[in-house]
Design an enzyme around this catalytic site. Structure first.
Site, PDB file in Angstrom:
ATOM      1  N   PHE A 191      18.517  -5.500 -44.168  1.00  0.00           N
ATOM      2  CA  PHE A 191      17.366  -6.068 -43.026  1.00  0.00           C
ATOM      3  C   PHE A 191      17.916  -5.079 -42.071  1.00  0.00           C
ATOM      4  O   PHE A 191      16.572  -4.901 -41.277  1.00  0.00           O
ATOM      5  CB  PHE A 191      17.413  -7.320 -43.098  1.00  0.00           C
ATOM      6  CG  PHE A 191      15.888  -7.886 -42.301  1.00  0.00           C
ATOM      7  CD1 PHE A 191      15.324  -7.531 -42.607  1.00  0.00           C
ATOM      8  CD2 PHE A 191      16.605  -7.840 -40.906  1.00  0.00           C
ATOM      9  CE1 PHE A 191      13.840  -7.999 -41.631  1.00  0.00           C
ATOM     10  CE2 PHE A 191      15.560  -8.362 -39.494  1.00  0.00           C
ATOM     11  CZ  PHE A 191      14.521  -8.716 -39.855  1.00  0.00           C
ATOM     12  N   ASP A 192      19.102  -5.137 -41.983  1.00  0.00           N
ATOM     13  CA  ASP A 192      19.333  -4.352 -40.309  1.00  0.00           C
ATOM     14  C   ASP A 192      18.819  -3.036 -39.958  1.00  0.00           C
ATOM     15  O   ASP A 192      18.588  -2.460 -39.716  1.00  0.00           O
ATOM     16  CB  ASP A 192      20.322  -4.801 -39.945  1.00  0.00           C
ATOM     17  CG  ASP A 192      20.754  -6.320 -39.233  1.00  0.00           C
ATOM     18  OD1 ASP A 192      20.431  -7.048 -40.420  1.00  0.00           O
ATOM     19  OD2 ASP A 192      21.641  -6.117 -38.372  1.00  0.00           O
TER      20      ASP A 192
END
Length: 426
Positions: A191-192
């Site tokens: 996600f990051d």
């Protein structure tokens, strides 16, 4: 989703995503809350985002939310750090939303430098970086190598400019989060990285803060599984069709390929010349230790890898969606190259020419045929461009998909009377 409500209306909301952290959660939250109350100049809410813990984590989080002012808690029935952050950030009423790992590995004095550029309007996102100049990091050599290797892969393959994708210390303006999150697919550890890549593709400004960071020896991160998932995520971002608002060259649409561009041809030639020169040097160094045909295959294999990456990054654009096809072309080009150069070497030797000069001439003639075929395939298949109409159509399709994602309840939130065709026509 279960939520413990709070009446706080903060400037900053800090989310702590947790999974089975009953041992450390209370101490970390109380430490963070003490710091915010005594040293942080803005009102701040701490939200514990429990993603499907199977121990007492959410029970402890709920007790903290009831007894400690400025602490809230939510519980999700599914695992995933990205899922927890997405849920908490989109529900927030703060001006800036942030997150940090529960182990508080990052020195909390970096929090104000992290959020200040967002509150001032200078930047859209801010990240802590363990690899930026001025950072101080204490961690094992193994984790240091893994982190640097991963970020090197990102810069090489995707051409990003941020230095540290996975530091658990990030912040984003809430309005930016609302616009950007619909384009982020991953729900877990990638996600990051995907958030930052999508931000760069849309021209958003990312502020980096060098941090003091001490590794948690009891980290719950499964390194091998996370590394595998991250590499799969990179692969997905490489061949994901990049629309015009991604900031990169649009991806394949099945429409006819355009004519060869002079710029692409000149860049291809430059990479090819450098690759051929390196290939010849390696061949001459290896021809005695491993023999003529072994040296040819080894030198060509090594140069094919660098050649494919260089064409993806420089010749046809660093964010082109055709990397998957380019790898296929590279493998095919290697097979063709080995075949042609081996044939040329055999012919030269059959004519009684065994000197290094004759072998070099034979190799160059063989690689020329393979290089021409590889360029046609790369330009026409792996990295072909959109027509203007195709780009507009895909941009409209992505815009509709983003709205539907943000309003899943039957597409509510769409402007009445404006459907897909109307947006495309606009």
């Amino acid at each position: 989703m279960t939520e413990t409500p709070t009446t706080e209306n903060p400037v900053v909301e800090i989310v702590i995503p947790v999974y089975n952290e009953e041992a450390d959660l209370e101490a970390s939250v109380r430490r963070l809350r003490t710091y915010l109350d005594g040293s942080f100049p803005f009102s701040a809410l701490v939200t514990i985002a429990d993603n499907a813990s199977t121990d007492r984590t959410f029970e402890i989080a709920s007790d903290l939310a009831r007894t400690v002012p400025g602490v809230g808690a939510i519980h999700l029935d599914q695992k995933g750090r990205g899922r927890a952050l997405r849920t908490a950030w989109l529900a927030s009423g703060a001006d800036v939303v942030a997150y940090m790992d529960v182990d508080l590995s990052t020195d909390l004095d970096a929090l104000l430098p992290l959020v200040a550029p967002l509150l001032s309007g200078h930047s859209h996102l801010a990240i802590g970086s363990r690899l930026a100049p001025g950072a101080s990091v204490v961690r094992s050599p193994k984790r240091e190598v893994i982190s640097r290797t991963y970020n090197l892969i990102l810069r090489t393959v995707l051409g990003n400019r941020f230095s540290d994708a996975q530091c658990g210390f990030k912040a984003i303006r809430r309005d930016t989060a609302g616009l950007l999150l619909p384009f982020v697919d991953d729900q877990e550890w990638f996600f990051d990285t995907e958030l930052l890549i999508q931000a760069e593709r849309r021209g958003l400004r990312i502020h980096e803060v060098p941090v003091d960071w001490v590794d948690d020896p009891d980290s719950r991160v499964h390194i091998a599984r996370t590394a595998r998932d991250d590499l799969l995520g990179v692969w997905r971002m490489v061949h994901r069709p990049a629309r015009p608002n991604d900031g990169g060259k649009p991806g394949p649409t099945g429409r006819p390929a355009p004519a060869v561009h002079a710029g692409e041809l000149s860049r291809y030639a430059g990479v090819g010349i450098a690759s051929t020169a390196l290939y010849l040097v390696l061949y001459l160094l290896l021809r005695h230790p491993v023999g003529t045909y072994g040296a040819n295959a080894l030198a060509l294999a090594l140069c094919t890898v660098g050649n494919t990456v260089a064409h993806a990054r420089y010749t046809f654009g660093p964010r082109s969606p055709g990397m998957r096809h380019a790898i296929a072309v590279g493998v095919g080009g290697f097979a063709v190259g080995v075949g042609w150069t081996s044939l040329a070497l055999g012919l030269a030797q059959g004519l009684g020419e065994r000197s290094a000069t004759a072998e070099v001439v034979a190799i160059i003639s063989g690689t020329a045929v393979a290089a021409l075929a590889r360029f046609v395939l790369l330009q026409a298949w792996a990295f072909r461009s959109y027509t203007r109409a195709a780009a507009q159509a895909d941009l409209a399709e992505e815009a509709v998909a983003a709205v539907v994602t943000a309003h899943p309840a039957g597409g509510q939130g769409l402007v009445p009377g404006v459907g897909r065709a109307a947006i495309q026509d606009g």
